[in-house]
Design a protein around this motif. Structure first.
Motif, PDB file in Angstrom:
ATOM      1  N   LEU A   1      48.682 -28.671 -36.292  1.00  0.00           N
ATOM      2  CA  LEU A   1      47.398 -28.122 -35.853  1.00  0.00           C
ATOM      3  C   LEU A   1      47.059 -28.601 -34.450  1.00  0.00           C
ATOM      4  N   GLN A   2      47.248 -29.900 -34.193  1.00  0.00           N
ATOM      5  CA  GLN A   2      46.907 -30.406 -32.862  1.00  0.00           C
ATOM      6  C   GLN A   2      47.809 -29.829 -31.786  1.00  0.00           C
ATOM      7  N   ARG A   3      49.074 -29.685 -32.085  1.00  0.00           N
ATOM      8  CA  ARG A   3      49.991 -29.146 -31.085  1.00  0.00           C
ATOM      9  C   ARG A   3      49.693 -27.677 -30.781  1.00  0.00           C
ATOM     10  N   VAL A   4      49.356 -26.914 -31.805  1.00  0.00           N
ATOM     11  CA  VAL A   4      48.948 -25.522 -31.577  1.00  0.00           C
ATOM     12  C   VAL A   4      47.691 -25.484 -30.715  1.00  0.00           C
ATOM     13  N   SER A   5      46.735 -26.366 -31.029  1.00  0.00           N
ATOM     14  CA  SER A   5      45.482 -26.402 -30.285  1.00  0.00           C
ATOM     15  C   SER A   5      45.706 -26.793 -28.830  1.00  0.00           C
ATOM     16  N   VAL A   6      46.544 -27.797 -28.593  1.00  0.00           N
ATOM     17  CA  VAL A   6      46.840 -28.224 -27.218  1.00  0.00           C
ATOM     18  C   VAL A   6      47.517 -27.095 -26.445  1.00  0.00           C
ATOM     19  N   LEU A   7      48.442 -26.390 -27.084  1.00  0.00           N
ATOM     20  CA  LEU A   7      49.101 -25.264 -26.419  1.00  0.00           C
ATOM     21  C   LEU A   7      48.090 -24.196 -26.028  1.00  0.00           C
ATOM     22  N   LEU A   8      47.143 -23.896 -26.923  1.00  0.00           N
ATOM     23  CA  LEU A   8      46.105 -22.911 -26.617  1.00  0.00           C
ATOM     24  C   LEU A   8      45.235 -23.370 -25.451  1.00  0.00           C
ATOM     25  N   VAL A   9      44.899 -24.662 -25.433  1.00  0.00           N
ATOM     26  CA  VAL A   9      44.096 -25.208 -24.329  1.00  0.00           C
ATOM     27  C   VAL A   9      44.841 -25.060 -23.003  1.00  0.00           C
ATOM     28  N   CYS A  10      46.124 -25.392 -22.995  1.00  0.00           N
ATOM     29  CA  CYS A  10      46.918 -25.288 -21.769  1.00  0.00           C
ATOM     30  C   CYS A  10      46.970 -23.846 -21.272  1.00  0.00           C
ATOM     31  N   LEU A  11      47.207 -22.911 -22.188  1.00  0.00           N
ATOM     32  CA  LEU A  11      47.272 -21.495 -21.809  1.00  0.00           C
ATOM     33  C   LEU A  11      45.921 -21.001 -21.311  1.00  0.00           C
ATOM     34  N   LEU A  12      44.844 -21.467 -21.947  1.00  0.00           N
ATOM     35  CA  LEU A  12      43.502 -21.054 -21.517  1.00  0.00           C
ATOM     36  C   LEU A  12      43.217 -21.537 -20.100  1.00  0.00           C
ATOM     37  N   MET A  13      43.512 -22.798 -19.815  1.00  0.00           N
ATOM     38  CA  MET A  13      43.248 -23.326 -18.481  1.00  0.00           C
ATOM     39  C   MET A  13      44.083 -22.611 -17.415  1.00  0.00           C
ATOM     40  N   ALA A  14      45.289 -22.201 -17.783  1.00  0.00           N
ATOM     41  CA  ALA A  14      46.159 -21.539 -16.816  1.00  0.00           C
ATOM     42  C   ALA A  14      45.738 -20.095 -16.536  1.00  0.00           C
ATOM     43  N   THR A  15      45.038 -19.468 -17.465  1.00  0.00           N
ATOM     44  CA  THR A  15      44.697 -18.043 -17.324  1.00  0.00           C
ATOM     45  C   THR A  15      43.204 -17.785 -17.147  1.00  0.00           C
ATOM     46  N   LEU A  16      42.376 -18.808 -17.351  1.00  0.00           N
ATOM     47  CA  LEU A  16      40.925 -18.606 -17.398  1.00  0.00           C
ATOM     48  C   LEU A  16      40.363 -18.051 -16.097  1.00  0.00           C
ATOM     49  N   LEU A  17      40.614 -18.708 -14.998  1.00  0.00           N
ATOM     50  CA  LEU A  17      39.994 -18.293 -13.747  1.00  0.00           C
ATOM     51  C   LEU A  17      40.540 -16.978 -13.201  1.00  0.00           C
ATOM     52  N   PRO A  18      41.847 -16.690 -13.336  1.00  0.00           N
ATOM     53  CA  PRO A  18      42.269 -15.338 -12.959  1.00  0.00           C
ATOM     54  C   PRO A  18      41.536 -14.250 -13.746  1.00  0.00           C
ATOM     55  N   GLY A  19      41.239 -14.522 -15.016  1.00  0.00           N
ATOM     56  CA  GLY A  19      40.530 -13.545 -15.833  1.00  0.00           C
ATOM     57  C   GLY A  19      39.038 -13.486 -15.573  1.00  0.00           C
ATOM     58  N   LEU A  20      38.484 -14.539 -14.977  1.00  0.00           N
ATOM     59  CA  LEU A  20      37.041 -14.587 -14.704  1.00  0.00           C
ATOM     60  C   LEU A  20      36.741 -14.495 -13.218  1.00  0.00           C
ATOM     61  N   ARG A  21      37.622 -13.906 -12.469  1.00  0.00           N
ATOM     62  CA  ARG A  21      37.488 -13.861 -11.006  1.00  0.00           C
ATOM     63  C   ARG A  21      36.136 -13.310 -10.578  1.00  0.00           C
ATOM     64  N   GLN A  22      35.687 -12.232 -11.199  1.00  0.00           N
ATOM     65  CA  GLN A  22      34.439 -11.609 -10.767  1.00  0.00           C
ATOM     66  C   GLN A  22      33.216 -12.452 -11.105  1.00  0.00           C
ATOM     67  N   ALA A  23      33.389 -13.445 -11.981  1.00  0.00           N
ATOM     68  CA  ALA A  23      32.264 -14.329 -12.298  1.00  0.00           C
ATOM     69  C   ALA A  23      32.049 -15.370 -11.217  1.00  0.00           C
ATOM     70  N   PHE A  24      33.049 -15.556 -10.352  1.00  0.00           N
ATOM     71  CA  PHE A  24      32.958 -16.593  -9.321  1.00  0.00           C
ATOM     72  C   PHE A  24      32.895 -16.027  -7.902  1.00  0.00           C
ATOM     73  N   ILE A  25      33.166 -14.756  -7.750  1.00  0.00           N
ATOM     74  CA  ILE A  25      33.108 -14.124  -6.429  1.00  0.00           C
ATOM     75  C   ILE A  25      32.137 -12.962  -6.482  1.00  0.00           C
ATOM     76  N   LYS A  26      31.067 -13.049  -5.731  1.00  0.00           N
ATOM     77  CA  LYS A  26      30.064 -11.983  -5.685  1.00  0.00           C
ATOM     78  C   LYS A  26      29.958 -11.436  -4.284  1.00  0.00           C
TER      79      LYS A  26
END
Length: 237
Positions: A212-237
């Motif tokens: 469970l922890q390893r799955v969770s850590v993998l999800l966290v790593c993937l989220l951090m790597a993809t979060l800002l590219p996916g939220l670009r319009q939330a940071f640039i106006k």
């Protein structure tokens, strides 16, 4: 007064450049946080069913200096990303919540590196006995506290990411994929925290936490790597 305002604007980092820097910093934090990479490189020194990845950073482990350096670097980069994103806090409260959560997550992760466990319980009967008898001292208590802080930050980060995406209208398949990752992070980290808390309070092992922890850590790593590219319009106006 106008002269100083003009000078400040000239010296300010352009929004797009600041966003790109924040994005790259967050990706770097995701890579460093992925201690699964260290576990693979070390030849899986821990039992993946019964151990926590934080045991890689224990003082009695050969992987300890590397694991602690990765956690420290990841935490510093998370806090830096939150600082770089401060101008975006004015855009909406959910963006502010996301950045504050990232900072909390970063502080907890840095503190994990500063306050490691003395030994790896999954590899040492003496370590398990000392832990069961309350003889592990302040080091374990501090580590459990900082790990809880990091866990709370990661859960909040996942929740706020979903809230930002919902406000932006999901934005297609990539945004929906990030929403799934964020939801997975929030659920698995909360599940792991609840399970660990119940085990500490009752003294009973409810379920091996490793997978469970390893799955969770993998999800966290993937989220951090993809979060800002996916939220670009939330940071640039």
């Amino acid at each position: 007064m106008n002269r100083y305002a003009t000078l400040a604007r000239m010296m300010a980092v352009p929004a797009r450049l600041q966003y790109r820097l924040m994005r790259d910093v967050m990706v770097g934090a995701g890579v460093l946080y992925c201690s699964l990479l260290l576990e693979v490189a070390a030849g899986f020194p821990l039992n993946i069913h019964y151990s926590f990845l934080s045991e890689l950073g224990a003082k009695d482990q050969s992987t300890g200096p590397y694991a602690r350096a990765m956690d420290l670097g990841s935490g510093v980069l998370l806090v830096l990303a939150a600082i770089l994103g401060r101008p975006a806090i004015r855009i909406h409260r959910d963006v502010g919540g996301l950045l504050v959560s990232a900072a909390v997550f970063g502080v907890g992760t840095m503190s994990d590196a500063v306050f490691p466990m003395d030994c790896a319980p999954s590899l040492s009967q003496a370590c398990r006995d000392a832990e069961a008898n309350g003889q592990t001292g302040a080091a374990l208590i501090l580590h459990e506290t900082t790990s809880t802080l990091a866990g709370v930050g990661s859960v909040a980060m996942g929740i706020f990411a979903v809230l930002v995406l919902r406000r932006l209208g999901w934005g297609g398949v990539p945004a929906k994929a990030i929403a799934v990752l964020a939801g997975g992070v929030a659920v698995t980290q909360a599940w792991l925290g609840i399970e660990t808390g119940v085990e500490v309070l009752t003294g009973n092992d409810l379920h091996p936490p490793g997978i469970l922890q390893r799955v969770s850590v993998l999800l966290v790593c993937l989220l951090m790597a993809t979060l800002l590219p996916g939220l670009r319009q939330a940071f640039i106006k």
